[in-house]
Design an enzyme around this catalytic site. Structure first.
Site, short mmCIF file in Angstrom:
data_model
loop_
_atom_site.label_atom_id
_atom_site.label_comp_id
_atom_site.label_asym_id
_atom_site.label_seq_id
_atom_site.Cartn_x
_atom_site.Cartn_y
_atom_site.Cartn_z
N SER A 64 36.36 75.33 52.47
CA SER A 64 36.91 74.04 52.91
C SER A 64 38.41 74.05 53.20
O SER A 64 38.92 73.08 53.76
CB SER A 64 36.62 72.96 51.87
OG SER A 64 35.25 72.65 51.88
N LYS A 67 39.43 73.33 56.66
CA LYS A 67 39.45 71.95 57.19
C LYS A 67 40.86 71.46 57.48
O LYS A 67 41.05 70.54 58.28
CB LYS A 67 38.72 71.02 56.20
CG LYS A 67 37.24 71.39 56.03
CD LYS A 67 36.59 70.64 54.88
CE LYS A 67 35.13 71.06 54.70
NZ LYS A 67 34.50 70.41 53.53
N TYR A 191 30.85 75.06 62.31
CA TYR A 191 31.35 74.65 60.99
C TYR A 191 31.09 75.75 59.95
O TYR A 191 31.99 76.11 59.17
CB TYR A 191 30.69 73.33 60.58
CG TYR A 191 30.96 72.94 59.15
CD1 TYR A 191 32.20 72.40 58.78
CD2 TYR A 191 30.00 73.13 58.15
CE1 TYR A 191 32.46 72.06 57.47
CE2 TYR A 191 30.26 72.80 56.84
CZ TYR A 191 31.49 72.27 56.50
OH TYR A 191 31.76 71.95 55.19
N TYR A 243 38.58 66.13 46.84
CA TYR A 243 37.39 65.26 46.67
C TYR A 243 37.58 64.31 45.51
O TYR A 243 38.65 63.71 45.38
CB TYR A 243 36.11 66.12 46.53
CG TYR A 243 36.12 67.25 47.51
CD1 TYR A 243 35.93 66.97 48.85
CD2 TYR A 243 36.38 68.56 47.14
CE1 TYR A 243 35.99 67.98 49.80
CE2 TYR A 243 36.43 69.58 48.08
CZ TYR A 243 36.24 69.27 49.40
OH TYR A 243 36.31 70.26 50.32
N VAL A 261 35.27 75.99 48.09
CA VAL A 261 34.35 76.49 47.05
C VAL A 261 34.37 78.01 46.89
O VAL A 261 33.74 78.54 45.98
CB VAL A 261 32.88 76.04 47.25
CG1 VAL A 261 32.67 74.59 46.90
CG2 VAL A 261 32.36 76.38 48.62
O1 DON Z 1 29.98 72.98 53.62
C1 DON Z 1 30.06 73.46 52.50
O2 DON Z 1 29.44 73.03 51.54
C2 DON Z 1 31.00 74.64 52.32
N1 DON Z 1 30.97 75.47 53.49
C3 DON Z 1 32.40 74.18 52.09
C4 DON Z 1 32.53 73.23 50.92
C5 DON Z 1 33.78 73.39 50.15
O3 DON Z 1 34.49 74.37 50.26
C6 DON Z 1 34.09 72.33 49.16
N2 DON Z 1 35.28 72.67 48.43
N3 DON Z 1 35.65 72.64 47.34
#
Ligand code: DON
Length: 309
Positions: A64, A67, A191, A243, A261
């Site tokens: 993420s 982003k 994405y 978040y 993540v």
């Molecule tokens: O879309 C997802 O769930 C992952 N590719 C990215 C989510 C993420 O990194 C949330 N961060 N803490």
């Protein structure tokens, strides 16, 4: 040694010894294979000073954190029109929450939760083939980091493509409200690949410098974005970058930051430094546990919180 060098050395030493490391993400199977023992940190000052510690040159999945870069690109493409498609309020919900989208008729709360980031990527994709859109994202990140070696971990992308049912639900739901312009599978493909970009802490801290320098690329002094836009991206990072852990992060660290993540966090000390940390173990909100602990220690020692020393 400078004050910063001593602080980074001490923090890297402390993080190596800590046993409270959180849990690695398992919902993307490929990320479950990463060793929780890693810890890396890189600080790139606006004056060019570079200070690193631990596994600072080991690439990890930025997830993420990507982003931030797609938001910057999409604002360049659409300007403030972007805010008709996504909001800029904290969600107070998990990054992959579905329920809020229904209440808000398919308009995601902010560009950093998954739904919002998918809507931003859809905007970048419009008028292009997926391969071109992904190329644009990757070129932009390579330019920011001044490093052409940055690439995509195809195994991570494929792993998420196979298992990203929740993101598919979010995307289909937004599509039903007309929030996405492109076919859902194409938007999701871009994405998943942007999330699978692999970077080291040093590359990530370099890429984030423009946000610490009022939008300027320090290598050339030329603007990447204008100062107002850099300020606003930092504001959204502060309020939404972690978040439902964003309040806690602001309370403890006091800087704009964006987590992923994969265990990475990009953090901005405006006018001072761009900082990247990586520790794969996550807390309950999906943010790097030791990454946050390390940033809290760093900002305290350096007096870098935007809320006062
Ligand atoms: O879309 C997802 O769930 C992952 N590719 C990215 C989510 C993420 O990194 C949330 N961060 N803490």
């Amino acid at each position: 040694m400078s004050k910063l060098q001593i602080a980074v050395r001490d923090i890297a030493d402390e993080m190596r010894e800590r046993t409270d490391r959180g849990e690695v993400a398992t919902y993307i199977p490929e990320l479950a294979n990463v060793d929780r023992k890693h810890f890396g940190i890189a600080v790139v000052g606006v004056d060019g000073e570079v200070v690193v510690g631990g596994d600072h040159d080991m690439p990890f999945s930025i997830q993420s954190v990507s982003k931030v870069f797609t938001l910057t690109l999409a604002l360049g493409k659409a300007g403030d029109r972007l805010w008709q498609r996504v909001g800029r309020e904290p969600s107070g919900s998990p990054f992959n929450s579905v329920v809020q989208l229904e209440y808000e008729r398919g308009k995601p709360r902010n560009p950093f939760i998954n739904a919002g980031a998918i809507a931003v990527t859809d905007l970048i994709l419009s008028g292009h083939q997926p391969r071109e859109a992904l190329g644009e994202i990757l070129r932009f990140i390579r330019f920011l980091a001044d490093d052409q070696s940055i690439g995509i971990d195809e195994k991570v992308a494929a792993s998420e493509q196979r298992t990203g049912f929740r993101n598919a639900a979010l995307a289909n739901y937004m599509k039903s409200f007309g929030v996405l312009d492109n076919p859902v599978d194409l938007t999701l493909g871009v994405y998943f690949h942007q999330c699978a970009i692999a970077m080291s802490c040093l590359q990530l801290a370099r890429a984030g410098r423009y946000l610490a320098m009022s939008g300027r690329n320090p290598a050339t002094g030329h603007p990447v974005i204008n100062a107002e836009r850099a300020r606003r991206i930092n504001a959204v990072m502060l309020t939404c970058g972690h978040y439902d852990g964003s309040g806690e992060f602001a309370y403890r660290v006091g800087l704009p930051g964006k987590s992923g993540v994969g265990g990475g966090i990009l953090c901005v000390a405006p006018g001072k430094a761009s900082i990247a940390v990586w520790s794969p173990g996550l807390d309950a909100a999906g943010n790097s546990h030791l990454g946050r602990v390390a940033l809290e220690a760093l900002t305290r020692r350096m007096g870098w919180s935007i809320f006062g020393a």
